[in-house]
Write a protein that holds these residues in place. Structure first.
Motif, PDB file in Angstrom:
ATOM      1  N   ASP B 110       0.931  -1.280   0.035  1.00 20.48           N
ATOM      2  CA  ASP B 110       0.065   0.041   0.076  1.00 20.48           C
ATOM      3  C   ASP B 110       0.841   1.181   0.111  1.00 20.48           C
ATOM      4  O   ASP B 110       1.462   1.661   1.046  1.00 20.48           O
ATOM      5  CB  ASP B 110      -0.861   0.272   1.297  1.00 20.48           C
ATOM      6  N   ARG B 111       0.983   1.801  -1.138  1.00 14.23           N
ATOM      7  CA  ARG B 111       1.877   2.868  -1.386  1.00 14.23           C
ATOM      8  C   ARG B 111       1.494   4.245  -0.596  1.00 14.23           C
ATOM      9  O   ARG B 111       2.279   4.881   0.275  1.00 14.23           O
ATOM     10  CB  ARG B 111       1.870   3.370  -2.769  1.00 14.23           C
ATOM     11  N   LYS B 112       0.140   4.388  -0.440  1.00 15.13           N
ATOM     12  CA  LYS B 112      -0.289   5.766   0.270  1.00 15.13           C
ATOM     13  C   LYS B 112      -0.215   5.636   2.119  1.00 15.13           C
ATOM     14  O   LYS B 112       0.388   6.301   2.434  1.00 15.13           O
ATOM     15  CB  LYS B 112      -1.896   5.771  -0.116  1.00 15.13           C
ATOM     16  N   ALA B 113      -0.559   4.313   2.198  1.00 18.08           N
ATOM     17  CA  ALA B 113      -0.176   4.106   3.843  1.00 18.08           C
ATOM     18  C   ALA B 113       0.974   3.808   4.052  1.00 18.08           C
ATOM     19  O   ALA B 113       1.442   3.427   5.189  1.00 18.08           O
ATOM     20  CB  ALA B 113      -1.473   2.817   4.343  1.00 18.08           C
ATOM     21  N   ARG B 114       1.855   3.206   3.226  1.00 20.77           N
ATOM     22  CA  ARG B 114       3.410   3.111   3.223  1.00 20.77           C
ATOM     23  C   ARG B 114       3.417   1.710   4.497  1.00 20.77           C
ATOM     24  O   ARG B 114       4.184   1.736   5.110  1.00 20.77           O
ATOM     25  CB  ARG B 114       4.156   4.354   3.813  1.00 20.77           C
ATOM     26  N   GLU B 191      -2.809  -0.787  12.065  1.00 20.34           N
ATOM     27  CA  GLU B 191      -2.225   0.265  11.407  1.00 20.34           C
ATOM     28  C   GLU B 191      -1.774   1.714  11.941  1.00 20.34           C
ATOM     29  O   GLU B 191      -1.031   2.445  11.650  1.00 20.34           O
ATOM     30  CB  GLU B 191      -2.698   0.363   9.961  1.00 20.34           C
TER      31      GLU B 191
END
Lengths: 493, 493
Positions: B110-114, B191
């Protein structure tokens, strides 16, 4: 295995007699009048007088108190400054409050190793003050840092506006000395980076006084940055401000602080603090960069670029240390400022994944209508840690129940969005029902097994932090939102 | 309460029969020939064949294997890639090896949530490779990162050269899914930044397969820095190099890596790797800065200033990415390079407070004479984490015993200097006696109580990580250094 919820029955006279044998007179309170100041912590809606308050001055006395309570089967609630917001230090009706207020010595500041050894009753800010001559400070900075103590910080795993970059208490404590309910002393952690064996240090930090009583804390100190600067950004739209937060983090920037306040919050603060906030904005962001002047200039440049691209209407960068402190003063005074415009307020502490900020804010707006109460929103936005302040009037019959239901719905929404019911204030007595929403039976059972491993009689802070499975079953049965609301309607009208 | 050291007696045929009922043929090994590759991990001095190796392909199969072993009272040793250096994955003679090798899928990036969600058999480096298209990577980088798996990293709380700045595994894992020995699944962590309740996530990470079996790991990803540069500094004197490390940290710099190698180490590495190390130096330091070009330039400037003031004889800054990688290639190849100049070597993993580096090095030099064995020293210097490589020849009768005694003395010296017996390789079977030196009875009892809370029959990885009190009493009685040495002298000559 589940921890029993024992029905404590304490013989008050016998308890007082035993405590008098081990503590000098000035270290023991037993009269109701003397006990009154201890009946609650920062969660003032919950009050209870204990049977006695012990104020030990030495670790030997702490051991004696705990051994005595263990022998007699008497509950023990440890207490720091009593600034906690989740009722973790609320006394037990059949028990003793063990105040660590007199453990107030800073034992050692080691400049070279960059650490301090302190007693648990030392105030958070006092550690930074003692370290200041060496250019160092203690990073976690809860809003209550003038008053709250390190022991309380350890119990609650406290954060603060700088924990996005510098971590929570658990990331800044190297070693603790702990007394078990049986009066055994153990030391966990070390000055070296990792310790072998299970990570008892992390286990004890944030355990809300349920596993042991801390008598000494070794904390990391970090160098005071040469410079810090804050960008204040205004947004016309709350959702856009929420997205800007995600954009900053996605750009690989870890600001020293990244906070958000909505219009209700800035409107409460500005007349009180004159922080210079943009009152036309739907929401403002405060984003701090710290480091060397070069680092700060570079980061401020990147942050303003991202904010502009995200649609910020106005940007202001603090031009002096005085202005920076003024920007923060507003944020730090948000709670008392809201306290000035409403008879009472109820502060929540949910966390959500950053990318769901906008969604959460819109849900809270809907809840304001549903419950007929206003809510001001203050966030540690970079962490996804929300502090909605629900305004109510405790003098109006039933209104507290509405505020409580509003708060519960916010927390349950936090869990539904993939977050949690507490970012830094702890579960205490306040959020114990929401723990049933956060966790399923296997996790709760694991918590109970750990509790049992440290405190098989369940004497340390009973009724807090971890609900019994029985309680969760009851809560699950009762907890039908619309049903709740109808019940409350009936009560109000 | 102390965990019993049970005397397991497994009926091999019955066990194989039961396992065949729950696993397809290609997921089960029971013939000695097939079991041979599993007889040891990276600590090759300790070998043991298990009764069976299970290679499940689904969580349901993991649950079945654990339930079966729990019912039959059979020990279970979970295994990742088997690269561990402390024998944590060494099989039990009466038990099963549970290999997670087939849990090798990256489930989500997940790029946005890294963050990334991966199965425990995914290789450490594969996570960074999957994240690379988004400009992200997974920070902890043990030297074995090409081969070692995330599950093993979680079990050992692995570090690497970058953990000074980016933290250990425990600081980079957000959530894990765990199966208990009773076959119950629980999920811990979230998260969001913190999770309420006791910190089970930190408790499980580094628990060396003693508390549960991990079936899914959610890790943080961090942005790949735009630039990284390394300073290589030569020192005429090892103590001075040690002091320079303390000076860098005291100056408030947290480099991305800060490593030290002594002359014995660089002499072994240079002919092998041609890293360009200064072979006349008594010790070299490698100090990495990463970030934006401006940040790197600024930090390299400050670091070189501190190093020069600390008496560095020669300073070289990497002028290209190729040169930076060459500087690191030498460090990363130090173990195999030493392996080329000696038939065998024994790698230690003690930590000490940074300011005692010089003292430790001089003590190790004395020990080289005492035991008649050479030692090359490689350090994660910034963390105070030492990897002395003791060279010996396993073919010479008794020489392993000397190497072992040399290693034990280094670890006990680490404890005496305020450090610990392991920085990142774990306790396993190798350092179990030194745990008796590291901890006193109350701490060991707390470990046993926790073990009991998760695994009351003591089936998960028995005999590892936490010694019984009985074992420590025995060790204390036997362990008189001079006596040891005389015993070894008799054996050698």
């Amino acid at each position: 295995m589940t921890t029993p919820e024992p029905d404590f029955q304490t013989d008050r006279a016998a308890l007082a007699g035993r405590l008098k044998m081990i503590l000098p007179a000035h270290c023991l309170l037993v009269d109701d009048e003397d006990l009154r100041p201890y009946e609650c912590d920062g969660l003032t809606a919950f009050r209870q007088l204990p049977l006695a308050v012990c104020l030990p001055e030495s670790e030997a006395q702490v051991i004696d108190v705990l051994r005595t309570c263990h022998q007699l089967g008497v509950p023990v609630v440890a207490r720091g400054a009593g600034t906690g917001l989740s009722g973790g230090a609320m006394p037990h009706a059949q028990g003793v409050v063990l105040s660590l207020a007199r453990f107030n010595k800073i034992l050692r500041v080691d400049r070279k190793a960059r650490l301090a050894v302190v007693q648990p009753g030392v105030r958070n800010l006092a550690v930074s003050e003692a370290a200041a001559p060496f250019g160092l400070y203690y990073a976690p900075d809860p809003s209550s840092q003038i008053a709250c103590t390190l022991g309380g910080n350890v119990a609650e795993n406290s954060g603060g506006v700088h924990c996005l970059k510098y971590g929570l208490t658990v990331h800044n404590v190297l070693r603790i000395r702990v007394v078990s309910i049986e009066g055994e002393v153990f030391e966990i952690g070390s000055e070296a980076p990792d310790a072998p064996g299970y990570d008892l240090l992390a286990l004890l930090i944030g355990s809300e006084g349920m596993l042991g009583v801390v008598t000494e804390v070794t904390v990391k100190l970090v160098p005071k940055p040469e410079l810090a600067q804050v960008v204040m950004a205004s947004f016309d739209d709350v959702a856009r401000a929420g997205d800007a937060v995600a954009d900053i983090i996605a750009a690989g920037i870890i600001p020293a602080g990244l906070e958000m306040m909505d219009k209700a919050a800035t409107a409460a603060v500005e007349p009180f603090v004159k922080a210079g906030y943009d009152l036309r904005a739907a929401a403002i962001l405060l984003c701090e960069a710290d480091g060397t002047p070069e680092e700060v200039a570079e980061e401020i440049g990147r942050v303003t670029e991202v904010l502009r691209a995200a649609g910020a209407r106005e940007l202001r960068v603090s031009q002096s240390e005085a202005e920076r402190l003024r920007f923060w003063a507003g944020r730090k005074a948000a709670f008392p400022a809201v306290g000035r415009i409403t008879p009472d307020y109820y502060c929540m502490d949910g966390t959500i994944p950053r990318k769901r900020l906008a969604e959460m804010l819109s849900a809270i707006a809907d809840m304001e209508h549903k419950y007929g109460l206003r809510c001001a929103n203050v966030f540690h936005a970079g962490d996804g840690n929300l502090h909605p302040l629900i305004m109510y009037d405790a003098a109006k019959p039933g209104e507290w129940r509405w505020a409580e239901a509003f708060g519960a719905e916010i927390l349950e929404m936090s869990v539904a969005l993939g977050g949690s019911i507490t970012g830094e204030h702890g579960v205490g007595i306040e959020k114990i029902n929401q723990m049933c929403v956060q966790y399923k039976t296997p996790e709760l059972e694991a918590f109970h097994r750990i509790k049992y491993a440290f405190d098989d009689k369940g004497l340390l802070n009973p009724g807090k932090a971890v609900p019994s499975l029985h309680r969760c079953a009851e809560y699950g049965r009762m907890h039908v939102h619309q049903g709740d609301l109808k019940f409350l309607e009936l009560e109000r009208f």
